[in-house]
Scaffold this motif. Structure first.
Motif, mmCIF file in Angstrom:
data_model
loop_
_atom_site.group_PDB
_atom_site.id
_atom_site.type_symbol
_atom_site.label_atom_id
_atom_site.label_comp_id
_atom_site.label_asym_id
_atom_site.label_seq_id
_atom_site.Cartn_x
_atom_site.Cartn_y
_atom_site.Cartn_z
ATOM 1 N N VAL A 133 12.582 10.234 25.786
ATOM 2 C CA VAL A 133 11.849 9.712 24.628
ATOM 3 C C VAL A 133 11.855 8.189 24.638
ATOM 4 C CG1 VAL A 133 11.878 9.530 22.115
ATOM 5 C CG2 VAL A 133 12.200 11.750 23.185
ATOM 6 N N GLU A 134 12.996 7.596 24.961
ATOM 7 C CA GLU A 134 13.082 6.138 25.010
ATOM 8 C C GLU A 134 12.151 5.563 26.078
ATOM 9 O OE1 GLU A 134 16.451 2.606 25.458
ATOM 10 O OE2 GLU A 134 16.933 4.676 25.975
ATOM 11 N N LYS A 135 12.137 6.174 27.237
ATOM 12 C CA LYS A 135 11.251 5.700 28.300
ATOM 13 C C LYS A 135 9.789 5.825 27.898
ATOM 14 C CE LYS A 135 14.348 6.713 32.193
ATOM 15 N NZ LYS A 135 14.538 7.536 33.421
ATOM 16 N N PHE A 136 9.460 6.922 27.218
ATOM 17 C CA PHE A 136 8.075 7.121 26.797
ATOM 18 C C PHE A 136 7.644 6.055 25.788
ATOM 19 C CE2 PHE A 136 5.268 9.298 23.601
ATOM 20 C CZ PHE A 136 4.105 9.206 24.340
ATOM 21 N N LEU A 137 8.541 5.689 24.864
ATOM 22 C CA LEU A 137 8.201 4.685 23.865
ATOM 23 C C LEU A 137 8.132 3.282 24.469
ATOM 24 C CD1 LEU A 137 10.356 5.926 20.842
ATOM 25 C CD2 LEU A 137 7.887 6.136 21.140
#
Length: 225
Positions: A133-137
């Motif tokens: 999720v962090e990488k996607f954001l």
């Protein structure tokens, strides 16, 4: 009785302290002389205001010193401060002494799982999904698609009908001109104006879980996030 106005005065502390050869220092009133006793009291200010200020400053200084010592001792006993800064107090032999770390956020009122990162060793999939999720954001790349591709036109029509039932104004123009063509991450999720108005976090707070009677577990439902 000696008429002092006609006598040439000399310093009574000098050798041969007589005055004009006939009047000694013993003949003068004590206020006229400068004896050793008066020199000893020279460090004490004669002004009452100055003495009072010095006294208050001394009392405050002692109070601050006592408070500092008490704070340091309390911190040492509770483990917030190290008893010493030697290498022996540090696991692994650190050079600058032990490091105590804390966080300001000791509780959370939201149930958003992506807002609070915890340590959960029982299931490694938790850390995997948080990292993804962090990488996607941070770097959505090609997945940073338009809002209209996530929130479909049919879904918008259902929302508009619900808003009309409660008497809310029509927002079709705003949807077409401002929202539907925005990118979901760079232009919607990271829009500071939407963040300051709590248009994303507040709906999530009141809809992500619902507390029910006679149950310790809340009821979960889809949310804005």
């Amino acid at each position: 009785m000696v008429d002092y106005t006609e006598v040439a005065r000399r310093d009574p502390d000098e050798e041969g302290a007589g005055v004009s050869g006939s009047v000694s220092s013993e003949d003068f009133p004590t206020s006229f002389t400068r004896g050793q006793k008066r020199r000893q009291n020279a460090l004490c200010p004669r002004s009452y205001v100055l003495r009072r200020r010095f006294t208050l400053a001394g009392v405050m200084g002692l109070f601050l010193l006592a408070a500092t010592i008490a704070t340091l001792e309390l911190g040492r006993r509770r483990g917030h401060l190290a008893s010493s800064f030697g290498v022996d107090d540090c696991e692994g032999g650190c050079k600058n002494g032990p490091l105590t770390v804390t966080t300001w956020n000791m509780a959370a009122i939201n149930n958003n799982p992506f807002e609070y990162w915890i340590t959960y060793d029982d299931d490694p999939r938790y850390e995997e999904i948080m990292v993804d999720v962090e990488k996607f954001l941070e770097e959505p790349g090609e997945r940073d698609i338009a809002v209209k591709d996530v929130f479909k036109p049919k879904e918008f029509e259902k929302l508009k009908a619900k808003m009309a039932e409660v008497g809310w104004p029509d927002i079709t123009d705003y949807w077409k001109n401002e929202l539907k063509n925005r990118k979901i991450i760079s232009e919607f999720m990271k829009d500071p104006l939407l963040g300051s108005k709590r248009l994303i976090s507040m709906p999530d707070r009141v809809t992500n879980t619902i507390n029910v009677v006679d149950s310790d577990e809340p009821v979960c439902r889809p949310t804005v996030i």
